[in-house]
Every structure is written in structure tokens, then in C-alpha cells.
Design a protein around this motif. Sequence first.
Motif, PDB file in Angstrom:
ATOM      1  N   HIS A 267       0.884  -1.335   0.123  1.00  0.00           N
ATOM      2  CA  HIS A 267      -0.010  -0.068  -0.004  1.00  0.00           C
ATOM      3  C   HIS A 267       0.831   1.321  -0.043  1.00  0.00           C
ATOM      4  N   HIS A 268       1.853   1.513   0.475  1.00  0.00           N
ATOM      5  CA  HIS A 268       2.635   2.354   0.910  1.00  0.00           C
ATOM      6  C   HIS A 268       3.577   2.725  -0.552  1.00  0.00           C
ATOM      7  N   ILE A 269       3.657   1.616  -1.484  1.00  0.00           N
ATOM      8  CA  ILE A 269       4.684   1.629  -2.641  1.00  0.00           C
ATOM      9  C   ILE A 269       3.568   2.470  -3.705  1.00  0.00           C
ATOM     10  N   LEU A 270       2.422   1.933  -3.442  1.00  0.00           N
ATOM     11  CA  LEU A 270       1.214   2.499  -4.202  1.00  0.00           C
ATOM     12  C   LEU A 270       0.849   3.749  -4.237  1.00  0.00           C
ATOM     13  N   ILE A 271       0.812   4.106  -3.136  1.00  0.00           N
ATOM     14  CA  ILE A 271       0.389   5.500  -2.713  1.00  0.00           C
ATOM     15  C   ILE A 271       1.689   6.314  -3.129  1.00  0.00           C
ATOM     16  N   ILE A 272       2.835   5.931  -2.754  1.00  0.00           N
ATOM     17  CA  ILE A 272       4.034   6.919  -3.366  1.00  0.00           C
ATOM     18  C   ILE A 272       4.084   6.999  -4.808  1.00  0.00           C
ATOM     19  N   ILE A 273       3.602   6.069  -5.522  1.00  0.00           N
ATOM     20  CA  ILE A 273       3.662   6.162  -7.054  1.00  0.00           C
ATOM     21  C   ILE A 273       2.640   7.280  -7.411  1.00  0.00           C
ATOM     22  N   GLN A 274       1.374   7.001  -6.751  1.00  0.00           N
ATOM     23  CA  GLN A 274       0.465   8.094  -6.995  1.00  0.00           C
ATOM     24  C   GLN A 274       0.968   9.528  -6.906  1.00  0.00           C
ATOM     25  N   SER A 275       1.696   9.850  -5.722  1.00  0.00           N
ATOM     26  CA  SER A 275       2.193  10.842  -5.495  1.00  0.00           C
ATOM     27  C   SER A 275       3.255  11.617  -6.352  1.00  0.00           C
ATOM     28  N   ILE A 276       4.081  10.716  -6.722  1.00  0.00           N
ATOM     29  CA  ILE A 276       5.207  10.935  -7.675  1.00  0.00           C
ATOM     30  C   ILE A 276       5.022  10.854  -9.038  1.00  0.00           C
ATOM     31  N   PHE A 277       3.722  10.435  -9.495  1.00  0.00           N
ATOM     32  CA  PHE A 277       3.478  10.143 -11.105  1.00  0.00           C
ATOM     33  C   PHE A 277       3.925  11.474 -11.612  1.00  0.00           C
ATOM     34  N   PRO A 278       3.131  12.630 -11.281  1.00  0.00           N
ATOM     35  CA  PRO A 278       3.208  13.860 -12.263  1.00  0.00           C
ATOM     36  C   PRO A 278       4.724  14.166 -12.476  1.00  0.00           C
ATOM     37  N   TYR A 279       5.618  13.700 -11.522  1.00  0.00           N
ATOM     38  CA  TYR A 279       6.965  14.125 -11.821  1.00  0.00           C
ATOM     39  C   TYR A 279       7.890  12.959 -12.394  1.00  0.00           C
TER      40      TYR A 279
END
Length: 854
Positions: A267-279
Motif C-alpha cells: 500500500h505504501h508503494i502504491l500511494i508513493i507512485i500516485q504522489s510522484i507520478f506527475p513528476y
Amino acid sequence: MSRILPPQGTLSSLASSSRPIAPLPNYQQQQQQQQQHQNQQAQHNQQTKWTPYRPETWELHPGPKNRLFLALKSSIEEEVDWALPRLVVASFDDSQTQNTSSEKFRLETWVDSVSALIEWPIKWLDQLELESTSVLLRERRYPFEGSDLDSDLGADLDSVGEKRKRQAQPQQHEVDSKTKAKTKTKTKTKAQIDLAKSVIPEWTIDKRKLEERATNSLLILRNSSFTTSNSKIICRTIFLDFLLRFFNLPIDFLINHLMLNSPEPIHHILIIIQSIFPYLRISPHHFSTSMSTSISNSNSNSRANGQAQAHAHAHDEIKTVFGDILPRLLIQTKDQSMINNLIPLIIMGLTIPNCLSQSIESELIEHLLRSLVLRPSSSSSSSTTTTSSSSSNTITSLDLSLDLLISLTQNPIYARQILSNKDFVFHLKNLVMLLEYGSKSIGLSWDNPDPQSTGKVYRNPASNFIRLESVAKRRIQEREIAQRQMEIFGGQGVKVDVGEKPPVLSQITRERLYNMREPNRSISWMHEAFVYSSTSQLLQVTFWHAYRDFFQNPSTIEPLLSAAEVIKNVTIAFPGAMAKVWTDEMGGQKFVIAGIGFRKTSDDQERFSCLWKDCNSRHGSINSSSLLSHLQSHHLSSTTQPLQCQWATCTHTPFTLSHLLTHLPLVQAVPVLEVVTVYPTTPEYALSQSIITNRSVPPLAKPFKLHCVAQTTPIDSKRHPVGVAFLTSLILRNLSRTLRTELSLLNVDNDDGENGNDNTEGKNKRDKKKNLLEERFGLPIPDNVLKEEEEEEEANNNANAAGRREKELNEQLAKKEMERAKFAFISVQDRLEEVTEKNMSGLATYLGDSLGWF
């Protein structure tokens, strides 16, 4: 001698005060101040969520010598276990995240912070790779390549590798692309074998501690990724390499082992990807720019090519994660929270051009369509309210699935696949049912209590009751005229066509007769069903049966009369008729009623009777067109047209054909109100005027009561539709637009294909004719050349014919699928129209494209 002094604050207040000094301090006031201080301290502790792991301010100072990150970099387990909980609390503190988190917890202020935080997740990932390999070995499903490696896992792998190496050794001057591919496959297989041989037994590693440290490190990255500056720092090569390695784990291992046993770090990995996807730098344009920059800045072409290949490889791997691995996880997982994290990532991945893998897109679409039948529990379906607070409710997996379907249907390729689905009819019905998901029925009633606003009730001049009254008056006049012409009263007789059975009376007339009493009931019935006729005589038995059959109805309020009593009433209803005994040609005697017969036309057919002044054949028309032909041939055939309308009581001037059409009845009678309401000052005769546009809006009658029933779905504070029903309407709109476009393109392609075939055949014939003409006019073509040309022409024709047949079959299949989708939309038109009419939350704005299929 000791002396007890009052507090310092008290001394300062005594020195500055002009009041008399108290002999003793005010202990009660001191206790109140202490209590207030304790309450403030407790409130401060509650606001900051104090924990024993909360770091001090000096422990978060920026710079390369930060104690917490130095402890992480030391790799000493005790130091790591001391630093990680403090960093978790610091990154999760509400006071920091709400106010100045960008200043207090910025990863860029600590040197190499991301590398220090990702160290333990990488160690955890190393263990996962070994564990996944061990699981595959235990299940005897490890993908060894080559027949020599399939025999036994305990065989001498090194000798087998050397054997394959000698067999695959090419000559020095023959190194082509095929040899390179074999060498790459052999290297990959050798790496897998080395990894399999390096599996560590699970009892030699403390998996719980390793996973706990990795989870805390990922939690720190997750909390810090919510700010823009930290997200940009996390988007570095070391973390991207970790992500790519993590998603290279086998799908079965992720689903059946990791998600079941350790879901939190995922879950932590998936949420991190959601946060950094625009960059994330994943666009092809960025990679081309990077490659050009590296080429211009590098000293050698080999280095530039290496950087370009690395960028391209990273781009392909990221596309694989978003376009293949994440959709497969979504399809196979049953974890609700995991689904809620995967769907937003797949929606983000659709922004990457050509991201979704062709091998998974059909399976993903089918999975989403089948998941539409799932509904959240009652505890999570609180989004049915129509207030502004509905937008803050928890988003369910149904909302996310619909959101993903919206993203897919915006692409014509994916929308076409949905329309081509063999079960699209059932999926479409599920979507239409979702238009009423979370809807509420609202009833609104309004009475008219103000007596001054009520109007006066009159009978509608255009109602059936008024029309039947005028018909009854006309029949009385016709009956009186025919009675004077009967022979019994010295007339010449009445010759009228009569029917063989009783006419069909209107519903209003039947109800009126059922509620009457005898003898008026039977007399009125005779006036409605019979007419004078000098040449007609009716058997008394037939007359009695007609009376009995009509009044054998539960709605009648009186019993039937006897046959003798009914026959006696004939002379009252028709004085020109009489009951008598008639002798036929064979000498037989029959009891008949002479002078009357059944009316030939029914009440509905009499709507087309001619009401022109002094018309002698009123009842010959059976519809509007025949009535118009009668008027033109009998009343408007002269060269001079009448100046004034002579239809019934109309006196409209000037008379025109367009005005005459307003009098002709429609084929199907239009139901109208029996009464109308007007203002009390409006006279009754004004209702019959031909000009009605200058009337004011009529008021409501007091007995009337307005009642409105409508359906409402969730809306936001600006009264815009939201929620499941709104998302479903967008999906239906996208599918309808794509279907209309596909049907129009199929029609255009068919027309172009036919024209193209004709042109190709014509061109071939013209070329052949040209060659024959050249030979005829002294320019002979050699036989072998002509034969080759004919063979080539025949081959081209066969190839074109095969291609045309294949294209025609594909077009026919596509057209058949699109027609099936069209019929699916036709089957739900009534339901869509019902939703559009009843919904008052604005869904009709988005359902316009879904209507109009026929």
C-alpha cells in the motif's frame, strides 16, 4: 531563620501595586493558575499527538551531520530501530503537515536522504526475490529454458551451461542478430540459475525485523511524498530502480503470498507512485530531449548511445508496470483496499501514449464490466444524500471502476471493444440501472388555499361530452325531419341505409345509459342505436337480443325490462314505427318492427361526419382524407369560394382551405380535459371564440391539487451531479458517440470500397485492351511478355480479391457487432427516457447522446 517568599510573579505584582499587601499569598488563585497550566499542557499534547518517539527540534536540523540519517546510514540495527520510528512520527505529524511541513521535513535538506531511506526496502526486496525463487522451485515451476535444463534440478548446472555454450559457439566472422539474441537468452538463463542457486534458507534471516524496517522506511517516503518538493526528490534513479525490481516479481507471488502476508508495504508503494507520478519522466518527448542533450554534451557516441538506450529501457519498463502489471494485479486481487489503490494508478497510466498492453486490455475491460454488478455495503453507500456533504463521503470501488471505464471509453479503440463485447446488451442494462443508484424519490404537493386565486370551472367546448351533446341535438333534429316524412304521417318515406348489427357506442354514452332508469333508459338507447327507415323492418327477437346484450352489464343500476315492455316503448321513441306481423313469400308469419333499423355508423366513425350547412350526405366519410374529398367535391367544387365558413356554427371570415383543415378531426382522437378553469370575470361564450391567444394564463380550480414526484441523485454544493449516476451517464455518452461514429464510418467505407473495386477492375480491363490494340496496329508484344503480364494480372486480381474478401468479412463482422450494440441501445430507450424525465439532478444534460436510437 528561614523565610518563605511568595512567587516571583506575586512579588512583582506587589511592588507595582498601590493596594495593601496581603498577609498571606492567595493559595486558591495559585491552584487555579496551576490547573489552567496543566489543561493547556494537556491540550497541547493532544494537538501534537505526543508519543515517546517524537523527535526533538534539534534532531531534525538540516545538514550532512543529522543524527537520525547518520543512524540510518550506519546500518547498525539498534541505531536503525532508534531512528526509523522518530522519522515516521516527524513525517506524520499533523502540525507539521498542516502548517510548515515543507520547512520542517524536506528531504532535500538532508544529504542523500532518499538513498538512506531506500536501503532497507532494497534489502527487503532482495529477500523477496530469493523467496519468490524458492517458492517457484518448491512448486517445480521455475522457467528454465532449454530441454537440458528440464530434467532435474539437482543436475550439474555448470556442466550443462558449458555444453550449451559450446553448442552455441558461432564462427568468428558470423555474428549476426540471431546469435546476439541467443547469447542474451543464455545470459538471462544463467542469471536465473545463479539466483536459484543463491537461495538462502528462511531460518537464517529475521524476516519480521527486515519487513518492519522496510515498512517504516516506505511509510516515511509515503508521508513525505505528499509535498511537491519531496515528490521531486523521490523521483530519482535509485527509487525508480527499486520500483521496477519490485514489479518484476512474479504476479502469482505478489498476489498469493505478498499481498496476503504483507499488504502494508505494498500500500505504501502504491500511494508513493500516485504522489510522484506527475513528476515521473516517462514521456517519449522527454526521452528524445534527454538523448539529444546527452549526445551534445558527451565526448563519445558510445556513451550517448548508452544513455539513450538506458532512457528507452526505463521508459519501456515503466510502461510495462502501468500497462501490464498493475492491470493484472487489479484483475486477480480480491483485496478491496488494494483495488482502491490500483485503479487510480491505472487511470494515471492511461495518460501515457500506447501504455495499455494489448494482451491485457480485453481482459481488463471484461473484468470492469463484470464488476458493475457489485454494490458496496450499506455502511459505505452513504453517498446517496443530495447535499454538498455527499462529495466528502468515502469513494467506493464502484466509483473507481466507473472512473476507469470513463477513461477507457474516451479512447475510441477501447470504446469499440466494449461495444463489440458479446454480452454488451447485459452490461448496458447494468449501466442503465446504475443511473438510479443512490436516488431518492421526492414528492412535492401544493394546494390552492387562497379563494381569490381560484377560477371558475366550465365544460371544455372541445371535450367529448360537448361533442356528444351536439351530436344528440343533431340526431333529434334529423329524427323529427324523418318522422314527418314517414308514410304513416302522409310523407313520401325515408330511404336510409341501415346496419346489420347494433352500432358501437362511445364510453361516455354507455356510462350515461347505464346510470339511467326505465323507461327513459330504453328510450334513450333506441335514440342512440336506431334510425327511421321506410324500407327496413326488424325482427322483434333481434330487437330484444340487442337490448339484452347491451344492458347485461354490472354497471347498470336497474334490472332488464321484459320483451313486451321494451317493444311497447318503441312507439314512444319512434312514433312512425310500429310492431306488426309480417307474412313472407312462403306464407310464414314473423313478428317484426317496421319503420326503424340499426344505425350504420358507430360513434367513432361519426367524428368524420360532414357538418357543412345543408349537407345531404353527412355519414359517408370514414377518415379525414375522405371527408376532405367530400367537401371539395360537394361543397367547394364551384369556381367561387364562399366568403364565410359554413362548418356547423362557425362564421370565420375570410374562408380559406387552411382554416377548413382546423375543423377536420384527426385519425386518432386526442384526449382532452372535460372541464377548463378560467377567471371568474371571463364569460362562458369567450371559451368558444376562435381566437384564444389573447387569454391570460388560467388559474387552478380549488379541487385541484398539484403533486410532483421526481428522482434525485447526489449533487455537489453547486448543484452539479456527482457520484455513481453521474459517472454512468458519462460512460453512456462516450459509448453512444463512439457507436454513432463507427456506424457512419462503416457506411462510408462500404461506399468507398465499392467504388474502389469498380475502378480497379476498370483499370485492369483498360490495360489489357491497350495491349491488344498495340498488337493489332503493328506493335506486337512477344508471347512470353504477354503471358507474364497476364499471369501477373491474374495474380494481382486474386490477391486483390482475397484482400477484398478478408476486408469485407472484417467489415461485415464489425458492422454486425455495431448493429448489435445499436439494438442494445434501442432496447433501453424507454428506461433512459424515464430516467431523463424523472431525474431532477441534471443527468439529462449528459444523456442526450444516448437517446434517439431507432
